[in-house]
Motif scaffolding. Structure first.
Motif, PDB file in Angstrom:
ATOM      1  N   THR A 164       2.850   3.409   1.935  1.00 40.38           N
ATOM      2  CA  THR A 164       3.693   4.600   1.955  1.00 40.38           C
ATOM      3  C   THR A 164       3.306   5.516   3.107  1.00 40.38           C
ATOM      4  O   THR A 164       4.160   6.040   3.818  1.00 40.38           O
ATOM      5  N   LEU A 200       4.686   4.251   6.366  1.00 41.73           N
ATOM      6  CA  LEU A 200       6.101   4.559   6.548  1.00 41.73           C
ATOM      7  C   LEU A 200       6.301   6.035   6.863  1.00 41.73           C
ATOM      8  O   LEU A 200       7.078   6.398   7.747  1.00 41.73           O
ATOM      9  N   PRO A 202       6.359   0.214   2.210  1.00 43.61           N
ATOM     10  CA  PRO A 202       6.513  -0.131   0.792  1.00 43.61           C
ATOM     11  C   PRO A 202       7.725  -1.037   0.615  1.00 43.61           C
ATOM     12  O   PRO A 202       8.803  -0.753   1.117  1.00 43.61           O
ATOM     13  N   SER A 230       9.646  -1.551  -1.751  1.00 45.03           N
ATOM     14  CA  SER A 230      10.794  -1.023  -2.461  1.00 45.03           C
ATOM     15  C   SER A 230      11.745  -0.281  -1.533  1.00 45.03           C
ATOM     16  O   SER A 230      12.910  -0.096  -1.851  1.00 45.03           O
ATOM     17  N   THR A 231      11.243   0.138  -0.372  1.00 45.89           N
ATOM     18  CA  THR A 231      12.109   0.901   0.526  1.00 45.89           C
ATOM     19  C   THR A 231      12.853   0.004   1.489  1.00 45.89           C
ATOM     20  O   THR A 231      13.707   0.472   2.227  1.00 45.89           O
ATOM     21  N   LYS A 291      16.716  -0.080   1.767  1.00 40.48           N
ATOM     22  CA  LYS A 291      17.245   1.152   2.347  1.00 40.48           C
ATOM     23  C   LYS A 291      16.946   1.230   3.830  1.00 40.48           C
ATOM     24  O   LYS A 291      17.781   1.656   4.617  1.00 40.48           O
ATOM     25  N   LEU A 292      15.766   0.809   4.206  1.00 37.41           N
ATOM     26  CA  LEU A 292      15.392   0.840   5.615  1.00 37.41           C
ATOM     27  C   LEU A 292      16.324  -0.051   6.418  1.00 37.41           C
ATOM     28  O   LEU A 292      16.790   0.314   7.490  1.00 37.41           O
ATOM     29  N   ARG A 328      11.882  -8.187  -1.589  1.00 33.19           N
ATOM     30  CA  ARG A 328      13.139  -7.603  -1.126  1.00 33.19           C
ATOM     31  C   ARG A 328      13.351  -7.547   0.370  1.00 33.19           C
ATOM     32  O   ARG A 328      14.121  -6.742   0.842  1.00 33.19           O
ATOM     33  N   TYR A 362      13.459   1.785 -10.213  1.00 28.08           N
ATOM     34  CA  TYR A 362      13.564   3.124  -9.647  1.00 28.08           C
ATOM     35  C   TYR A 362      14.838   3.829 -10.070  1.00 28.08           C
ATOM     36  O   TYR A 362      15.477   4.517  -9.273  1.00 28.08           O
ATOM     37  N   ILE A 404       2.674   9.199  -6.837  1.00 21.15           N
ATOM     38  CA  ILE A 404       2.408   9.712  -5.505  1.00 21.15           C
ATOM     39  C   ILE A 404       2.428   8.601  -4.471  1.00 21.15           C
ATOM     40  O   ILE A 404       2.776   8.812  -3.318  1.00 21.15           O
ATOM     41  N   LYS A 405       2.077   7.413  -4.900  1.00 20.85           N
ATOM     42  CA  LYS A 405       2.048   6.295  -3.968  1.00 20.85           C
ATOM     43  C   LYS A 405       3.396   6.071  -3.300  1.00 20.85           C
ATOM     44  O   LYS A 405       3.458   5.556  -2.211  1.00 20.85           O
ATOM     45  N   VAL A 406       4.465   6.378  -3.990  1.00 27.05           N
ATOM     46  CA  VAL A 406       5.769   6.011  -3.455  1.00 27.05           C
ATOM     47  C   VAL A 406       6.596   7.184  -2.973  1.00 27.05           C
ATOM     48  O   VAL A 406       7.810   7.085  -2.892  1.00 27.05           O
ATOM     49  N   ILE A 407       5.952   8.292  -2.639  1.00 26.32           N
ATOM     50  CA  ILE A 407       6.746   9.394  -2.102  1.00 26.32           C
ATOM     51  C   ILE A 407       7.005   9.131  -0.632  1.00 26.32           C
ATOM     52  O   ILE A 407       6.088   9.081   0.182  1.00 26.32           O
ATOM     53  N   THR A 408       8.201   8.929  -0.309  1.00 26.42           N
ATOM     54  CA  THR A 408       8.540   8.738   1.103  1.00 26.42           C
ATOM     55  C   THR A 408       9.933   9.307   1.310  1.00 26.42           C
ATOM     56  O   THR A 408      10.756   9.290   0.404  1.00 26.42           O
ATOM     57  N   PRO A 409      10.213   9.812   2.510  1.00 26.88           N
ATOM     58  CA  PRO A 409      11.500  10.495   2.693  1.00 26.88           C
ATOM     59  C   PRO A 409      12.688   9.578   2.477  1.00 26.88           C
ATOM     60  O   PRO A 409      13.772  10.036   2.126  1.00 26.88           O
ATOM     61  N   VAL A 410      12.466   8.276   2.660  1.00 27.50           N
ATOM     62  CA  VAL A 410      13.597   7.376   2.503  1.00 27.50           C
ATOM     63  C   VAL A 410      14.041   7.308   1.054  1.00 27.50           C
ATOM     64  O   VAL A 410      15.188   7.105   0.728  1.00 27.50           O
ATOM     65  N   GLN A 411      13.104   7.509   0.173  1.00 23.61           N
ATOM     66  CA  GLN A 411      13.395   7.260  -1.227  1.00 23.61           C
ATOM     67  C   GLN A 411      12.526   8.177  -2.054  1.00 23.61           C
ATOM     68  O   GLN A 411      11.380   7.878  -2.320  1.00 23.61           O
TER      69      GLN A 411
END
Lengths: 312, 684, 415
Positions: free
Chosen positions: B385, B388, B403, B405-406, B409-410, B462, C93, C370-377
């Motif tokens: 994370t 990114l 990550p 999971s993104t 979207k990316l 993914r 999610y 917190i691990k997955v806070i990113t602006p994309v998602q």
């Protein structure tokens, strides 16, 4: 005068002795724990042939009887040589700590200064304007700051400040921008606590006679507060600096991880997860000394400031 | 926050308190001190930004080519050092290939020209080219290579990748310390300047081994720990006496001398003087197939024709290191930025642990004119994370991880910046075939068949990964994998019942080991659920830190363990020879004589078609016995800013920093305007 | 002792009145009646009254009771499973929503399953052939492993009973994912509730451990006095200056080394127990100091002398007489230590050194978030809800502790 200095000297000496005792206890505990773990540094990493294992043991001086190892490692530690890191193959423990310490120190000092300054100011204003809007809102924030864990705060702060408002970078270290967010998250609970302490202290002092006298003499409110009242009210804050510094050191463990800051805390967590025992032990010892020195300084300054404290 | 009661300690006897002047000054002093400290903490010398920054994953364990393993180390080593050859795309590749194609790379001249290969394919002669210098100005010679390869093979270096040099004649024997009476040996005397440092070595004597006298073998208690067994064994070996006929200078007749690591303890075995020694090994200069004939010529003799040897030479284990530096500063000191001498395109300007390594262009590099970047920051970022986020915040120009999971979207929002292509890398689980319950190949096959790999690729990873039914990834010219089996729950259940565990009854709990990064845990949890649902098999998760996880796998301390393998060179052998019985990377406890035979035979076979067929047969055995459970083949995933040029996809996901260029104007523009510019569209 | 007696009317007193006259009796009865209405007020009642007036503290108390009840009765609530992964594109999610969700089995199916188990057990009871018995026993074990309740991890007997009751009440209906789903499609609300159980239990038990050690230590030290006291307090002083967090993390790392864990498991000590002891070992210092202070001030009271005169031993005096009087202070510090402990556990889980999956705790949830806070998602629900749960509980505990401290403060008596 010289008698006083002598007294101070003896005091310092005694404290230093106790510090050595504390450090020794911590060293022994961590050393014993470290030895409980079977296997040595690289020997655990791959199936090394016996001849190579002997070599590695010699390098890490693990081929001597246990007591000798203990003694030699203790002696090295006292002289400041914390030996080689087990996992960062290119570095010794001293070098890693030398790199990480200034970073954590900068972060910690920033946070501590912020906490002391803003906390005091907020507390004073709250006390002076008691039961006003300021008072209530400050105290509400204060309670928030104390109860919300700092990693929750950091998470929410990142969400808002970094990703919504794009004000600060999300992680890293190397420029002025990088220090704000982690330092503020670190300082939050301590700011809150200092504010509360100051407020309580000010309230107590403001009721005392000599303040009323000062007002009666015609002094401006600012003079009264800053020159007279604050002196008395500041004592609990000063005595709080010690635990606050210790707490900041601890709190930095998590925040350095979240913000990817290469400080001592982050190195410690990595060392713990990677089973890099020498490095972890080194950092534990350094932190112990740090905390002790801070407490010692605070005790001394407390004694110096407070006229009521008799050195008995 | 606990309020701490103040301990005043024991103060000296003093009836009065501090004089007022102290008390007045003190607060000011304190404030002043605090102010100074504060200013110091803010006074950062701002780092000048590097031309190019990327995230390099975990902090590198070491920058020593002989000891490194892993991709973060790979990138740094390729910047600091260079081998005889280097892997690059053919010139003119920018025109031929689009941004989404895989660009093939071939070994090209670097320190040396492409070698002359003998008729039987066993002797390679490399000529070091002119103008190849170390970063301290001294020339790179063939002796450097000979010495560096010796260093890798020397058992005391404990190099993980030493087996890459087993292709050399005599390489294995040297590294595994095999000795037989009559062998030519080298004896290193115990007169090293620093006994703990391998280099500089003590005096080397050459001779022929006559006999090894050993004391009575020690009794090793059955229940002793691995470590203890090793220690007892090691202590015993130290008492061996080596009788060597040593060549003397100027004399024809060799003289018989005795050597031992612990002469005093081994005295009873020999009547006469026993000299202390560090090592007695097969003579490197005479038995190992690498020789520097002169300064510019290196002759390599292999055990058998190895078609991918040139690719191997471009792999970091075979890079040269600077002997004077190592002998002067020892290990690990020489690897510090201020001492390191390398022959690569960059040097290390500084290294901040867990922050970044700053690389600076090496002016002495032979091709420096074509290196476009002056400074590069290799950031050590642990979390995907964070990587990114740094990319989106424009702190790095190339993100190597993100990550999972993104990713969808990316792909959608950053189309052109998201570069992805199939890779020669396989994600698999090793199965500990020595554990009860997992010994039966039917059980292992059942476990394999019960995993819906398409689901894992779709939901968890993914990025377009390809579910794997075989072990060797597709895309290797001329090679055809045997057909494997896909997701088949019925068959799995049948096999399990056949093996004696109907509905999973009686099968002990399977332990799933993985290194504790995000996606691996998620996949493990998924597998846990699939096995439970489909087979009734219970499993237990165990996530460990990278180093600890490697240990555990190595010691066979697991049930099934997550693993990944990137091709070291584009040939199926890099995958298949992992599971030869004595490969230290096998780590499954699986041994199969026929498999070993086939792999060995293939390495000797000169007819490429026949060779690939043998490898395919070997893979068939692998898939039949299933000591590994393949999951999927990786897809490279990189985020690259549009102003970066010279970046291309390839099957090994190698991106030489020498080819990368940054359009400075475009970058300055990008940094000024808003956050996270998104480029719409993009293929795939 | 407050008195709500009014002034006794003595105007009618006359020395010449005989005591047995009806008038006198009436007056005495009146007096007695009044006297009986005077209620003595104990410390506790006094404190409770003061606490009641503190709104924040009362609100916190109520909130805490609700949280504890919620945690305790979690198996009874119609929540989804905290570990069931619904790993497909529609569910990962997922933001908070009201989509209807059902359990993968109904009450009827559970009943059927149980009936089968019963049948097998009956079979077992009826067979005498040992080989056949072993076979059936095996079958029962395998059958049990497929029990629908396997959806929840390792239910204890009480939890199982509650789950059965829940199935009977709600069948397969579940509360929808009002707190959203995580990376594997697991329901966040249920993870918060089940995590509450772990976090609260660790908080309480570890605090109790620290209480045990601290109270005993402080009481003994305070009562013994003199050199023993000085020495014991010296130890506390020294330990105080040790940055325990570091040592504890070190300890936990060592103790979770697999070989050591295995050895400890042989003695029946599992990871959670290590936790309790290690965490409890940090927080006993303050408790010891406080208790010692109290004991010292109480030690010279008369009741202690009285106990000594009748021959009570030192230990008895300390633990049966002194300690109960210290309980007030102890309770205050207890309430203020629990949040620190919970925070520390969250801390450790966040760093990956605490509770391991598939167990859930709030710290672990925060880490996942917190691990997955990113602006994309921006999966804000993964951070907000567990964070809110943790913060609220800590808040409430702090307020309650403050309130208790004010309430039990003897200086505040009668105010």
């Amino acid at each position: 005068m010289s008698r006083r200095l002598l007294g101070l000297g003896i005091l310092l000496g005694k404290r230093v002795l106790w510090m050595l005792l504390t450090v020794w206890i911590v060293f022994t505990i961590t050393w014993i724990l470290m030895r409980l773990v079977p296997g040595g540094p690289y020997s655990a990493e791959k199936k090394v042939p016996p001849a190579i294992q002997r070599n590695l043991e010699a390098q890490f001086r693990m081929n001597e009887p246990l007591l000798v190892q203990y003694g030699s490692q203790l002696w090295d530690a006292l002289r400041g040589d914390l030996r080689l890191s087990m996992k960062l193959q290119d570095y010794s423990v001293n070098e890693v700590i030398a790199q990480g310490f200034p970073v954590s120190a900068a972060l910690g000092i920033f946070a501590l200064t912020f906490a002391l300054f803003f906390g005091t100011v907020a507390g004073v204003i709250s006390a002076v304007r008691r039961n006003s809007f300021f008072d209530y809102s400050f105290m509400a924030f204060a309670t928030l700051g104390i109860a919300v864990p700092n990693f929750v705060l950091a998470g929410v702060a990142i969400l808002i400040i970094v990703f919504q408002w794009h004000l600060l970078p999300p992680a890293g270290w190397g420029s002025r921008d990088h220090i704000w967010l982690p330092a503020l998250c670190l300082a939050a609970p301590y700011t809150a606590y200092v504010a509360r302490l100051t407020r309580a202290g000010m309230l107590e002092v403001l009721n005392l006679d000599y303040i009323r006298t000062a007002y009666a003499k015609g002094l401006s409110p600012r003079t009264v507060i800053v020159k007279h009242a604050l002196r008395g009210a500041i004592l609990p804050v000063v005595s709080y600096i010690g635990p606050a510094a210790a707490g900041i050191l601890t709190g930095s463990l998590i925040l350095e991880r979240i913000f990817n800051i290469p400080g001592m805390g982050s190195h410690f967590i990595e060392a713990a997860s990677q089973r890099d025992y020498t490095l972890a032990m080194g950092i534990v010892l350094v932190s112990t000394i740090l905390v002790y020195v801070m407490n010692m300084l605070v005790d001394i300054s407390y004694a110096v400031i407070d006229p009521r404290v008799k050195m008995e | 926050m606990r309020e701490q009661a103040i301990t005043y300690g024991v103060f000296a006897e003093q009836p009065e308190s501090m004089p007022p002047i102290f008390r007045a000054l003190f607060p000011l002093l304190f404030l002043a001190l605090l102010g100074v400290a504060f200013v110091w903490s803010i006074a950062f010398e701002e780092l000048p930004p590097a031309d190019f920054a990327f995230d390099n994953g975990n902090e590198v364990q070491t920058v020593d080519p002989a000891r490194a393993t892993g991709s973060p180390e790979n990138r740094i080593l390729n910047a600091l050092f260079e081998g005889l050859l280097r892997s690059l795309p053919e010139p003119g590749w920018e025109e031929k290939y689009g941004p989404d194609d895989n660009v093939p790379m071939t070994p090209q001249p670097a320190m040396a020209d492409l070698p002359e290969i003998s008729e039987d394919g066993r002797v390679y002669t490399y000529r070091i080219k002119d103008g190849r210098l170390w970063s301290d100005g001294s020339p790179v010679t063939a002796y450097d290579f000979e010495w560096s390869w010796m260093r890798v093979l020397h058992p005391e270096s404990a190099s993980q990748y030493a087996y890459q040099l087993y292709y050399l004649k005599g390489g294995r024997a040297y590294n595994t310390m095999q000795l037989e009476n009559g062998d030519l040996v080298e004896v290193e005397l115990a007169d090293r300047p620093n006994p703990l440092q391998l280099f500089p070595r003590g005096t080397i004597l050459h001779g022929r081994l006559k006999e090894i006298r050993k004391p009575k073998a020690p009794v090793i208690p059955e229940d002793a720990s691995e470590e203890r067994k090793n220690r007892i064994e090691g202590e015993w070996q130290e008492k061996w006496v080596y009788l060597v006929e040593v060549e003397e200078e100027g004399k024809d007749q060799p003289k018989l001398r005795a050597f031992s690591k612990k002469p005093r303890l081994s005295q009873p075995l020999y009547d006469g003087e026993i000299e202390p020694c560090m090592w007695v090994l097969t003579d490197f200069s005479k038995t190992v197939g690498v020789k520097a004939v002169d300064e510019k010529t290196l002759v390599v003799t292999l055990n058998s024709a190895t078609p991918y040897f040139n690719e191997l030479v471009a792999f970091y284990t075979l890079y040269p290191v600077h002997r004077p530096t190592i002998e002067k500063y020892g290990s690990p000191g020489w690897a510090k930025p201020q001492y390191l001498v390398g022959n690569g395109p960059f040097t290390m300007e500084f290294r901040r642990i867990r922050d970044r390594i700053r690389l600076k262009k090496n002016p002495k590099y032979w091709d420096a004119a074509n290196v476009k970047l002056n400074t590069i920051d290799a950031m050590a970022v642990k979390s995907e994370t964070t990587s990114l986020n740094l990319y989106l915040d424009k702190q790095i120009d190339w993100a190597t991880v993100m990550p999972v999971s993104t990713i969808p979207k990316l792909r959608k929002e950053f189309g052109d910046q998201f570069r992805s292509a199939p890779m020669l890398t396989v994600y698999f689980y090793r199965v500990n075939t020595t554990r009860p319950g997992l010994r039966d190949p039917r059980v292992r096959r059942a476990l394999n068949l019960a995993i819906d790999k398409a689901n894992i690729c779709q939901i968890i990873t993914r990025a377009g990964e390809v579910p794997a039914t075989t072990f060797v990834p597709p895309g290797l010219a001329g090679y055809e994998s045997p057909p494997g089996q896909g997701f088949d729950v019925e068959q799995a259940r049948k096999l399990l019942a056949e093996a004696g565990y109907p509905n999973g009854r009686g099968l002990p709990v399977v332990e799933i080991l993985y290194n504790d990064t995000d996606a691996h845990r998620t996949i493990a949890e998924r597998v846990q659920q699939m096995w439970r649902e489909n087979l009734g098999v219970e499993s237990r998760l165990r996530g460990l830190e990278w180093g600890v996880y490697l240990d555990a796998q190595d010691k066979l301390d697991y049930g099934v363990a997550r693993a990944g393998w990137i091709a070291d060179y584009p040939d199926p052998n890099t995958f298949l020879d992992l599971f030869v019985s004595d490969n230290p990377q096998n780590q499954t406890g699986w041994k199969n004589a026929r498999y070993d035979e086939l792999i060995e035979g293939a390495s000797q076979e000169s007819d490429p078609e026949k060779r690939l067929k043998m490898l395919s047969e070997a893979e068939a055995i692998l898939l039949e016995e299933m000591p590994i459970i393949p999951f999927y083949f990786y897809v490279s995933k990189n985020l690259v800013k549009p102003y970066v040029r010279g970046f291309f996809n390839n099957v090994q996901d190698l991106h030489p920093l020498t080819l990368i260029e940054v359009d400075k104007e475009a970058k300055a523009k990008a940094l000024k305007f808003g956050a996270g510019e998104k480029t719409a569209g993009g293929a795939r | 002792m407050t008195s709500n007696a009014t002034t006794i009317d003595r105007s009618g007193d006359s020395a010449a009145e005989p005591l047995t006259s009806p008038a006198a009796r009436e007056r005495y009865e009146q007096l007695l009646a009044e006297a009986s209405r005077i209620k003595g007020v104990s410390l506790w009642r006094d404190a409770w009254r003061r606490l009641r007036r503190n709104l924040a503290a009362m609100a916190s108390l109520v909130l805490l009771i609700l949280i504890v009840l919620l945690a305790f009765f979690t198996p009874l609530l119609p929540l989804q499973s905290p570990q069931l992964q619904v790993a497909d594109d529609e569910h990962i999610y997922l933001p908070p929503n009201l989509q209807p969700v059902k359990l993968p089995f109904t009450a009827a199916q559970v009943a059927e399953f149980e009936a089968e188990t019963q049948k097998l057990r009956q079979q077992l009871a009826q067979t005498t052939d040992p080989a056949k018995r072993a076979e059936i026993a095996d079958e029962i074990v395998a059958h049990e492993r497929r029990h629908p309740f396997k959806l929840w991890n390792n239910l204890g007997p009480l939890a199982r009973a509650m789950t059965s009751a829940r199935i009977k009440l709600f069948s397969d209906w579940c509360i929808p994912s009002i707190c959203g789903r995580d990376e594997l499609g697991r329901d966040v609300l249920s993870r918060i509730c089940w995590g509450a159980r772990v976090s609260l239990v660790v908080g309480v038990v570890a605090t109790l451990v620290s209480l045990l050690i601290g109270v005993s230590y402080g009481a003994i030290s305070g009562y013994a006095g003199g050199l023993v006291d000085a020495a014991m307090m010296r130890v506390v002083d020294v330990l105080y200056s040790v940055p325990f967090i570091f040592v504890v993390i070190f300890m936990i790392t060592v103790l979770s080394e697999d070989t050591i864990k295995a050895t400890l498991l042989q003695y029946g000590i599992n990871q959670i127990m290590i936790f309790y002891v290690v965490i409890g070992a940090i927080y006993w210092l303050t408790m010891a100091r406080v208790v010692r202070g109290q004991i010292i001030s109480l030690k010279h009271e008369q009741f202690v002398d009285a106990a000594r005169t009748i021959g009570a031993s030192g230990g008895r005096i300390v633990f049966r007489h002194l300690v109960p009087n210290v309980l007030g202070v102890v309770i205050v510090y207890l309430t203020l230590t629990i949040p620190s402990v919970m925070l520390f556990e969250a801390f450790l889980s966040f760093l990956g050194l605490g509770v391991q999956p598939p167990d859930v705790s709030w710290g672990l949830l925060m880490q996942d978030g917190i691990k997955v806070i990113t602006p994309v998602q921006v999966n804000w629900w993964l951070v907000l809800f567990p964070g809110l749960a943790l913060a609220t509980t800590l808040f409430a505990l702090n307020f309650l502790g403050d309130g208790l401290r004010d309430a039990l403060d003897p200086r505040m008596k009668n105010r």
